[in-house]
Design a protein around this motif. Sequence first.
Motif, PDB file in Angstrom:
ATOM      1  N   LYS A 119      56.324   5.707   0.823  1.00 20.36           N
ATOM      2  CA  LYS A 119      55.597   5.898   2.074  1.00 20.36           C
ATOM      3  C   LYS A 119      56.413   5.311   3.220  1.00 20.36           C
ATOM      4  O   LYS A 119      56.598   4.106   3.292  1.00 20.36           O
ATOM      5  CB  LYS A 119      54.231   5.205   2.016  1.00 20.36           C
ATOM      6  CG  LYS A 119      53.346   5.639   0.864  1.00 20.36           C
ATOM      7  CD  LYS A 119      52.071   4.809   0.828  1.00 20.36           C
ATOM      8  CE  LYS A 119      51.227   5.125  -0.390  1.00 20.36           C
ATOM      9  NZ  LYS A 119      50.007   4.272  -0.447  1.00 20.36           N
ATOM     10  N   SER A 120      56.887   6.180   4.099  1.00 22.52           N
ATOM     11  CA  SER A 120      57.605   5.708   5.278  1.00 22.52           C
ATOM     12  C   SER A 120      57.537   6.731   6.401  1.00 22.52           C
ATOM     13  O   SER A 120      57.521   6.375   7.572  1.00 22.52           O
ATOM     14  CB  SER A 120      59.066   5.401   4.945  1.00 22.52           C
ATOM     15  OG  SER A 120      59.765   4.963   6.080  1.00 22.52           O
ATOM     16  N   HIS A 121      57.487   8.008   6.044  1.00 25.17           N
ATOM     17  CA  HIS A 121      57.405   9.062   7.055  1.00 25.17           C
ATOM     18  C   HIS A 121      56.036   9.054   7.735  1.00 25.17           C
ATOM     19  O   HIS A 121      55.022   8.684   7.133  1.00 25.17           O
ATOM     20  CB  HIS A 121      57.659  10.429   6.424  1.00 25.17           C
ATOM     21  CG  HIS A 121      59.097  10.667   6.078  1.00 25.17           C
ATOM     22  ND1 HIS A 121      60.064  10.849   7.037  1.00 25.17           N
ATOM     23  CD2 HIS A 121      59.729  10.755   4.867  1.00 25.17           C
ATOM     24  CE1 HIS A 121      61.235  11.042   6.443  1.00 25.17           C
ATOM     25  NE2 HIS A 121      61.060  10.986   5.129  1.00 25.17           N
ATOM     26  N   LYS A 122      55.997   9.515   8.977  1.00 28.50           N
ATOM     27  CA  LYS A 122      54.765   9.521   9.756  1.00 28.50           C
ATOM     28  C   LYS A 122      54.132  10.906   9.850  1.00 28.50           C
ATOM     29  O   LYS A 122      53.116  11.075  10.522  1.00 28.50           O
ATOM     30  CB  LYS A 122      55.051   8.987  11.162  1.00 28.50           C
ATOM     31  CG  LYS A 122      55.541   7.542  11.158  1.00 28.50           C
ATOM     32  CD  LYS A 122      55.885   7.072  12.561  1.00 28.50           C
ATOM     33  CE  LYS A 122      56.399   5.640  12.529  1.00 28.50           C
ATOM     34  NZ  LYS A 122      56.785   5.150  13.881  1.00 28.50           N
ATOM     35  N   HIS A 123      54.754  11.889   9.216  1.00 31.11           N
ATOM     36  CA  HIS A 123      54.234  13.257   9.261  1.00 31.11           C
ATOM     37  C   HIS A 123      54.625  13.949   7.959  1.00 31.11           C
ATOM     38  O   HIS A 123      55.214  13.339   7.062  1.00 31.11           O
ATOM     39  CB  HIS A 123      54.815  13.993  10.475  1.00 31.11           C
ATOM     40  CG  HIS A 123      53.887  15.015  11.069  1.00 31.11           C
ATOM     41  ND1 HIS A 123      53.234  15.959  10.306  1.00 31.11           N
ATOM     42  CD2 HIS A 123      53.504  15.253  12.359  1.00 31.11           C
ATOM     43  CE1 HIS A 123      52.497  16.730  11.084  1.00 31.11           C
ATOM     44  NE2 HIS A 123      52.633  16.313  12.343  1.00 31.11           N
TER      45      HIS A 123
ATOM     46  N   ASP B 185      58.381  14.455  11.373  1.00 21.47           N
ATOM     47  CA  ASP B 185      58.501  13.343  12.328  1.00 21.47           C
ATOM     48  C   ASP B 185      59.919  13.227  12.892  1.00 21.47           C
ATOM     49  O   ASP B 185      60.249  12.258  13.572  1.00 21.47           O
ATOM     50  CB  ASP B 185      58.059  12.022  11.695  1.00 21.47           C
ATOM     51  CG  ASP B 185      58.952  11.576  10.533  1.00 21.47           C
ATOM     52  OD1 ASP B 185      60.043  12.150  10.351  1.00 21.47           O
ATOM     53  OD2 ASP B 185      58.549  10.660   9.794  1.00 21.47           O
TER      54      ASP B 185
ATOM     55  N   ALA C 291      52.576  13.172   3.672  1.00 22.71           N
ATOM     56  CA  ALA C 291      53.631  12.299   4.209  1.00 22.71           C
ATOM     57  C   ALA C 291      54.179  11.349   3.149  1.00 22.71           C
ATOM     58  O   ALA C 291      54.780  10.327   3.480  1.00 22.71           O
ATOM     59  CB  ALA C 291      53.128  11.512   5.421  1.00 22.71           C
TER      60      ALA C 291
ATOM     61  N   SER D 152      61.431  15.325   7.438  1.00 20.84           N
ATOM     62  CA  SER D 152      60.030  15.320   7.853  1.00 20.84           C
ATOM     63  C   SER D 152      59.825  15.959   9.216  1.00 20.84           C
ATOM     64  O   SER D 152      60.754  16.073  10.027  1.00 20.84           O
ATOM     65  CB  SER D 152      59.520  13.877   7.894  1.00 20.84           C
ATOM     66  OG  SER D 152      58.230  13.797   8.463  1.00 20.84           O
TER      67      SER D 152
END
Length: 736
Positions: free
Chosen positions: A113-117, A137, A96, A135
Amino acid sequence: MKQISILFFALVFGALKLSAQEVNLKQFISVKGEMATSLAYSPDGKMLASAIFDNKIVVTDTKLGEKLFEYKLKGTPLSVKFSPDGKYLVSAGKDARITVYNLENSTIEYVLKSHKHDVTSIDIDPKSEFIVSASKDKSVKVWKLGETTPLTSFTDAIGQVNSVAFHPVGSSIIAGDSKGILYKWDIERNFLKAKFKAHNGWIRKVAFSPNGQHILSGGDDKLINVYSSHDHDLVNAYRIHKNWVQTFAISKDSRYLLSGSHDGYLVLMEIETGCIVFKSEKQKDYILAVDFAPNANQFASAVLFSPKVNVWDVLDMNLDQQSIEIAERLKNRLIKAPSVSFTQKDSTTATEMFSLEYEVASEMWIDKIFIKKNGKILYKESWNDIKNDISEEENSFVFTGKKSLLLSEGENLYQVIATNAVGETELASPKINYVKPVLVEETVIATVEEISLTEEVATSKNQLEVVNVGPAFTFEYDSTMPTNPYRFALVIGNENYHAYQTGLEAESDVPFAHNDAQSFYDFALAHLGVPQENMIFLKDARYIEMMKAVKKLVGVSEMLEGKAEIFFYYAGHGFPDEKTKEPYLIPVDGSATDLEFSAIKLDYLYEQLTVHNTKRATAFIDACFSGGARETGLLASRGFKVTPKEQDITKNLIVFTASSGDQSSLPYKEKRHGLFTYFLMDKFQETKGEISYKELSDYLTETVGVKSFMINNKKQVPQTNISPEIEGEWESWTFK
């Protein structure tokens, strides 16, 4: 530097024709390592980055095959890209995260780092200022290089986003998701510009063509679709794979498409024609990743579970340098929207038909031209429609247009809109005041000029000769017979199926279909009175081309409100649906195992030919719908025949078919024609079209029925299918 073992292969695929170039393709080197999930060449082509399943990025020297360096990640990388300025290498994946590696000091500069998946895809804008990421997400984020907080986050997607790409200018981005939806965002104004269903199933890959004209997408429905980047019209649909399209890459000059699929094949094709120019041997598993080297003398591919990256050498593939230069100027925003001008001034006329003359000039390819009146689109032409009429003047592409328009009483004002990859220009025409004559009634004939001819006609001394079509059919023009502006013809000859599909050999082609179509086309011009501008002639037509041609005829018949007469001729494969027994016409890229989405149902065709109460529609179909064919057939190995369902014929439609029931439509090899078409054209040549429909029907039934036994030792009896609405009158119809 660590030396990586290099395997040289002697497997050479020979010389293949790419446009005017002879190209030798061979497997050049194979670099050992772990499975690669993504590949990217550096802007100068000297390095190849591989996203390795074992949580690392490996960069290799493309000339020597030596590993230059690698760096570790916290998860499997799924996407890797060099920045266009060559300063950074950016990767993203299952952790991620987005990792930015500085190539100048050989260090990881920072991590986003910002996406959750999983981050499934990344791209970098042409000026190396922004990163876009997609992503699982369901979000798409835009980052400024050098900053660790996203500038924008788009959350419009309804499925996980699998691929994302920047426009060559950098003003917009596109993305495709697991629901088959394609999205386009304007990142300068931060809004969703377009959203539409592009595929049935997942979209695996999206990209803009380097010239900015098109959006391309590939998905689980086995298609690679091409859309206009301006109005998102479907321009082409390529059916070159038999399973999911996993990945593709486009050459720098926008001429070639390299694709990889779950069918295990790597395919190189010409984008404009859809013709396959190279197909690899079937790989051990599906193709995960591909990329073109910037100078296009190499391309790379990676296969699932394969511990190596293959680099393929394309020895003589010369790119179009003019196209590359235009793409470079586009990237640097040195190109403007087109200009529009008119040669006429405000005027008053008593003639209801008016010829609007205009000129469009553009520094790059013209995408679309629209003519509107009161907000309604009267004409829409794409680059493919006008490219043969383009002249090049002082670094500009110039198109001079002329359209016949039906005036309304009083003041008439039209708008011409021209677009390219940069933008659009709209200009109002001169005012045309139509004063309807009081004492004189005129019959106005509306001439439809938008239908363009795709083949040139050779004429000499009032004769039109068919060249290289077997029998030397020569059609003498009847100088006393004027052309009929209400007559239109669509002629299709589908012969070379193997050139447009993987897994097919030349034995699956339809011998002499080109000859058949050419003969009917020439006859229609010489003796049916069809004006040249009212002809649509297609050889080796793909699904999208056939559908567009049929829809063009529908538009014509609607415009002429019951006055249009349509002739339709088809030579090629037909096939029935196994369950419903519905017969279909098969385009050269169509699959007999996927008829609903890749072929044209005969019922649909018949309905379209008469949907607007056409004065008369006549169809000639030299194909069979039983599963047999002229030679081995499209699916002859299946070894069965189906009696196709009879079609409902309505309104003023009459159909002449080459065979009946479960019979095959056979060739006449000695004459280099289909048997049905040979005797059809022989009778037309003898009578010069002075024959009634009933006389022709009786002649074909008897002659082809007898000759089929004598020539092929098989039964083939043509049928004439008539609408009940014209019973009792069709027999006296004549072709002239």
